[in-house]
Write a protein that holds these residues in place. Structure first.
Motif, PDB file in Angstrom:
ATOM      1  N   VAL A  71     -11.225   1.491  -8.761  1.00  0.00           N
ATOM      2  CA  VAL A  71     -11.342   2.519  -7.937  1.00  0.00           C
ATOM      3  C   VAL A  71      -9.934   3.878  -8.922  1.00  0.00           C
ATOM      4  CG1 VAL A  71     -12.448   5.444  -6.638  1.00  0.00           C
ATOM      5  CG2 VAL A  71     -13.286   2.710  -7.315  1.00  0.00           C
ATOM      6  N   PRO A  72      -8.870   3.976  -7.712  1.00  0.00           N
ATOM      7  CA  PRO A  72      -7.570   4.622  -7.977  1.00  0.00           C
ATOM      8  C   PRO A  72      -7.164   5.019  -9.708  1.00  0.00           C
ATOM      9  CG  PRO A  72      -7.408   3.560  -5.678  1.00  0.00           C
ATOM     10  CD  PRO A  72      -8.848   2.957  -6.865  1.00  0.00           C
ATOM     11  N   LEU A  73      -7.768   3.134  -9.837  1.00  0.00           N
ATOM     12  CA  LEU A  73      -6.794   3.157 -10.767  1.00  0.00           C
ATOM     13  C   LEU A  73      -7.418   4.457 -11.712  1.00  0.00           C
ATOM     14  CD1 LEU A  73      -4.968  -0.580 -10.486  1.00  0.00           C
ATOM     15  CD2 LEU A  73      -4.093   1.873 -10.498  1.00  0.00           C
ATOM     16  N   THR A  74      -8.593   4.112 -12.025  1.00  0.00           N
ATOM     17  CA  THR A  74      -9.034   4.664 -13.144  1.00  0.00           C
ATOM     18  C   THR A  74      -8.667   6.197 -13.468  1.00  0.00           C
ATOM     19  OG1 THR A  74     -11.293   5.682 -11.311  1.00  0.00           O
ATOM     20  CG2 THR A  74     -11.338   3.716 -12.543  1.00  0.00           C
ATOM     21  N   MET A  75      -8.435   6.710 -12.109  1.00  0.00           N
ATOM     22  CA  MET A  75      -7.902   8.187 -12.624  1.00  0.00           C
ATOM     23  C   MET A  75      -6.202   7.739 -13.204  1.00  0.00           C
ATOM     24  SD  MET A  75      -9.353  10.177 -11.084  1.00  0.00           S
ATOM     25  CE  MET A  75     -10.170  10.659  -8.772  1.00  0.00           C
ATOM     26  N   ARG A  76      -6.003   7.184 -13.768  1.00  0.00           N
ATOM     27  CA  ARG A  76      -4.635   7.081 -14.104  1.00  0.00           C
ATOM     28  C   ARG A  76      -5.406   5.924 -16.097  1.00  0.00           C
ATOM     29  NH1 ARG A  76      -0.356   5.083 -11.516  1.00  0.00           N
ATOM     30  NH2 ARG A  76      -2.498   4.448  -9.892  1.00  0.00           N
ATOM     31  N   PRO A  77      -5.632   5.490 -16.438  1.00  0.00           N
ATOM     32  CA  PRO A  77      -6.380   4.861 -17.393  1.00  0.00           C
ATOM     33  C   PRO A  77      -5.524   3.856 -17.883  1.00  0.00           C
ATOM     34  CG  PRO A  77      -6.436   7.021 -18.253  1.00  0.00           C
ATOM     35  CD  PRO A  77      -5.848   7.414 -17.591  1.00  0.00           C
ATOM     36  N   SER A  78      -4.026   3.845 -17.728  1.00  0.00           N
ATOM     37  CA  SER A  78      -3.209   2.358 -18.473  1.00  0.00           C
ATOM     38  C   SER A  78      -2.775   2.330 -16.973  1.00  0.00           C
ATOM     39  CB  SER A  78      -1.912   4.041 -18.460  1.00  0.00           C
ATOM     40  OG  SER A  78      -1.423   4.504 -17.502  1.00  0.00           O
ATOM     41  N   GLY A  79      -3.782   2.461 -15.767  1.00  0.00           N
ATOM     42  CA  GLY A  79      -3.177   1.445 -14.162  1.00  0.00           C
ATOM     43  C   GLY A  79      -3.999   0.075 -14.846  1.00  0.00           C
ATOM     44  N   PHE A  80      -5.047   0.317 -15.067  1.00  0.00           N
ATOM     45  CA  PHE A  80      -6.046  -0.992 -15.649  1.00  0.00           C
ATOM     46  C   PHE A  80      -5.882  -1.389 -16.105  1.00  0.00           C
ATOM     47  CE2 PHE A  80      -9.684  -2.735 -18.148  1.00  0.00           C
ATOM     48  CZ  PHE A  80      -9.763  -3.272 -17.379  1.00  0.00           C
ATOM     49  N   TRP A  81      -4.763  -1.007 -17.307  1.00  0.00           N
ATOM     50  CA  TRP A  81      -4.534  -2.258 -17.792  1.00  0.00           C
ATOM     51  C   TRP A  81      -3.650  -3.194 -17.770  1.00  0.00           C
ATOM     52  CZ3 TRP A  81      -7.231  -3.606 -21.506  1.00  0.00           C
ATOM     53  CH2 TRP A  81      -8.942  -2.535 -21.930  1.00  0.00           C
ATOM     54  N   ILE A  82      -2.909  -1.737 -16.797  1.00  0.00           N
ATOM     55  CA  ILE A  82      -1.181  -2.324 -16.429  1.00  0.00           C
ATOM     56  C   ILE A  82      -1.945  -3.606 -15.556  1.00  0.00           C
ATOM     57  CG2 ILE A  82       0.834  -2.792 -14.717  1.00  0.00           C
ATOM     58  CD1 ILE A  82       1.403   0.287 -16.218  1.00  0.00           C
ATOM     59  N   LEU A  83      -2.987  -3.315 -14.046  1.00  0.00           N
ATOM     60  CA  LEU A  83      -3.491  -4.156 -13.440  1.00  0.00           C
ATOM     61  C   LEU A  83      -3.821  -5.836 -14.152  1.00  0.00           C
ATOM     62  CD1 LEU A  83      -4.144  -4.748 -10.768  1.00  0.00           C
ATOM     63  CD2 LEU A  83      -6.058  -3.594 -10.533  1.00  0.00           C
ATOM     64  N   LEU A  84      -5.070  -5.809 -15.354  1.00  0.00           N
ATOM     65  CA  LEU A  84      -4.974  -6.520 -15.734  1.00  0.00           C
ATOM     66  C   LEU A  84      -4.186  -7.765 -16.309  1.00  0.00           C
ATOM     67  CD1 LEU A  84      -7.961  -7.400 -16.740  1.00  0.00           C
ATOM     68  CD2 LEU A  84      -7.807  -6.879 -18.675  1.00  0.00           C
ATOM     69  N   PHE A  85      -3.643  -6.472 -17.111  1.00  0.00           N
ATOM     70  CA  PHE A  85      -2.264  -7.461 -17.227  1.00  0.00           C
ATOM     71  C   PHE A  85      -1.712  -8.813 -16.522  1.00  0.00           C
ATOM     72  CE2 PHE A  85       2.732  -7.972 -18.568  1.00  0.00           C
ATOM     73  CZ  PHE A  85       2.642  -8.557 -19.651  1.00  0.00           C
ATOM     74  N   LEU A  86      -1.643  -8.429 -16.036  1.00  0.00           N
ATOM     75  CA  LEU A  86      -0.332  -8.559 -14.469  1.00  0.00           C
ATOM     76  C   LEU A  86      -1.482  -9.780 -13.862  1.00  0.00           C
ATOM     77  CD1 LEU A  86       0.816  -5.717 -11.962  1.00  0.00           C
ATOM     78  CD2 LEU A  86       2.073  -8.012 -13.357  1.00  0.00           C
ATOM     79  N   LEU A  87      -2.678  -9.498 -14.017  1.00  0.00           N
ATOM     80  CA  LEU A  87      -3.273 -10.615 -13.147  1.00  0.00           C
ATOM     81  C   LEU A  87      -3.718 -11.710 -14.155  1.00  0.00           C
ATOM     82  CD1 LEU A  87      -6.325  -8.442 -11.371  1.00  0.00           C
ATOM     83  CD2 LEU A  87      -4.413  -9.789 -10.395  1.00  0.00           C
ATOM     84  N   ALA A  88      -4.081 -11.584 -15.633  1.00  0.00           N
ATOM     85  CA  ALA A  88      -3.688 -12.036 -16.304  1.00  0.00           C
ATOM     86  C   ALA A  88      -2.562 -13.423 -17.091  1.00  0.00           C
ATOM     87  CB  ALA A  88      -4.102 -11.147 -17.705  1.00  0.00           C
ATOM     88  N   THR A  89      -2.179 -12.389 -16.366  1.00  0.00           N
ATOM     89  CA  THR A  89      -0.828 -13.077 -16.559  1.00  0.00           C
ATOM     90  C   THR A  89      -0.291 -14.529 -15.724  1.00  0.00           C
ATOM     91  OG1 THR A  89       0.475 -11.033 -16.511  1.00  0.00           O
ATOM     92  CG2 THR A  89       2.352 -12.924 -16.460  1.00  0.00           C
ATOM     93  N   PRO A  90      -0.097 -15.786 -16.571  1.00  0.00           N
ATOM     94  CA  PRO A  90       0.006 -16.716 -15.176  1.00  0.00           C
ATOM     95  C   PRO A  90       1.039 -16.568 -14.367  1.00  0.00           C
ATOM     96  CG  PRO A  90      -0.304 -17.433 -17.831  1.00  0.00           C
ATOM     97  CD  PRO A  90       0.410 -16.255 -17.509  1.00  0.00           C
ATOM     98  N   GLY A  91       0.887 -17.038 -13.132  1.00  0.00           N
ATOM     99  CA  GLY A  91       1.849 -17.530 -12.005  1.00  0.00           C
ATOM    100  C   GLY A  91       1.812 -16.082 -11.432  1.00  0.00           C
ATOM    101  N   PHE A  92       1.630 -14.706 -12.104  1.00  0.00           N
ATOM    102  CA  PHE A  92       1.264 -13.876 -10.933  1.00  0.00           C
ATOM    103  C   PHE A  92       0.874 -14.288  -9.773  1.00  0.00           C
ATOM    104  CE2 PHE A  92      -1.241  -9.965  -9.105  1.00  0.00           C
ATOM    105  CZ  PHE A  92      -0.179  -9.499  -9.228  1.00  0.00           C
ATOM    106  N   ALA A  93      -0.304 -15.058  -9.664  1.00  0.00           N
ATOM    107  CA  ALA A  93      -0.584 -14.844  -7.692  1.00  0.00           C
ATOM    108  C   ALA A  93       0.755 -16.260  -7.888  1.00  0.00           C
ATOM    109  CB  ALA A  93      -2.096 -15.369  -7.795  1.00  0.00           C
ATOM    110  N   TRP A  94       1.529 -16.679  -8.096  1.00  0.00           N
ATOM    111  CA  TRP A  94       2.466 -17.679  -7.560  1.00  0.00           C
ATOM    112  C   TRP A  94       3.538 -17.643  -7.191  1.00  0.00           C
ATOM    113  CZ3 TRP A  94      -0.705 -21.912  -6.806  1.00  0.00           C
ATOM    114  CH2 TRP A  94      -2.117 -22.474  -8.047  1.00  0.00           C
ATOM    115  N   ALA A  95       3.399 -16.156  -7.171  1.00  0.00           N
ATOM    116  CA  ALA A  95       4.638 -15.328  -7.390  1.00  0.00           C
ATOM    117  C   ALA A  95       4.627 -15.017  -5.473  1.00  0.00           C
ATOM    118  CB  ALA A  95       5.325 -13.878  -7.541  1.00  0.00           C
ATOM    119  N   ALA A  96       3.849 -15.228  -4.738  1.00  0.00           N
ATOM    120  CA  ALA A  96       4.069 -15.323  -3.050  1.00  0.00           C
ATOM    121  C   ALA A  96       4.936 -15.830  -2.602  1.00  0.00           C
ATOM    122  CB  ALA A  96       2.590 -15.305  -2.652  1.00  0.00           C
TER     123      ALA A  96
END
Length: 191
Positions: A25-50
């Motif tokens: 929801v907060p990212l909808t104010m900045r349309p590019s934020g949605f794409w950045i989040l989507l890119f990060l979540l779709a990037t292999p290894g994103f969740a594995w970096a913990a």
């Protein structure tokens, strides 16, 4: 309506998870934020970096699982190696896979469930979908077979179903939670 608005509405409509709504929801104010989040979540290894936070951090909320793990061969996997094997990367890749990067010996909770940095907080663990979204892994037979395979020096073939019973650390945990859920609420203390 812009492309971003249309994509957001289509995406939001498809998502059954309220977490996504809260995250985006907060990212909808900045349309590019949605794409950045989507890119990060779709990037292999994103969740594995913990980062790994160690098995002791699991003990507080999962004491039965922790105790069952401590009694398992996984908790002592590196101890079964000779001194020369403890220096052999091929041996360590299964007996202590996280030692080189996380300074964690043996096979720990996070070896199988992923680094707990993002899913360990209690509020995250209470939401199974969110915990998995941020990195909690449900181990599978395929994952176990990365070590328990035909080239393993074990004398017996690996039987996933039987091996799963041998490392069962969730049954006592579930029993504790069920008992806690069935217990009547505590009575208020009268002053």
């Amino acid at each position: 309506m812009t492309l971003d608005d249309g994509v957001w509405k289509a995406f939001n409509h498809q998502m059954p998870c309220s977490v996504w709504g809260a995250l985006l929801v907060p990212l909808t104010m900045r349309p590019s934020g949605f794409w950045i989040l989507l890119f990060l979540l779709a990037t292999p290894g994103f969740a594995w970096a913990a980062d790994f936070i160690g098995p002791e951090s699991c003990k507080g909320c999962h004491p039965e699982a922790y105790n069952a793990w401590q009694q398992s061969k996984h908790a002592r996997a590196a101890d079964s190696l000779s001194e020369s094997q403890k220096k052999d990367a091929r041996c360590l890749s299964c007996h202590s896979p996280d030692q080189a990067t996380q300074a964690t010996a043996h096979i720990t909770c996070e070896t199988c469930h992923g680094g707990g940095q993002y899913y360990a907080p209690e509020y995250v663990m209470k939401d199974a979908e969110l915990a998995r979204l941020v990195g909690l892994v449900d181990p599978s037979e395929k994952m176990c077979r990365t070590c328990h395979d035909a080239s393993s020096p074990s004398l017996r073939p690996f039987n996933f179903v039987e091996s799963l019973k041998a490392i069962d650390h969730w049954t006592p945990e579930r029993a504790r939670r069920a008992t806690r859920a069935e217990a009547p609420p505590p009575k208020p203390v009268k002053k």
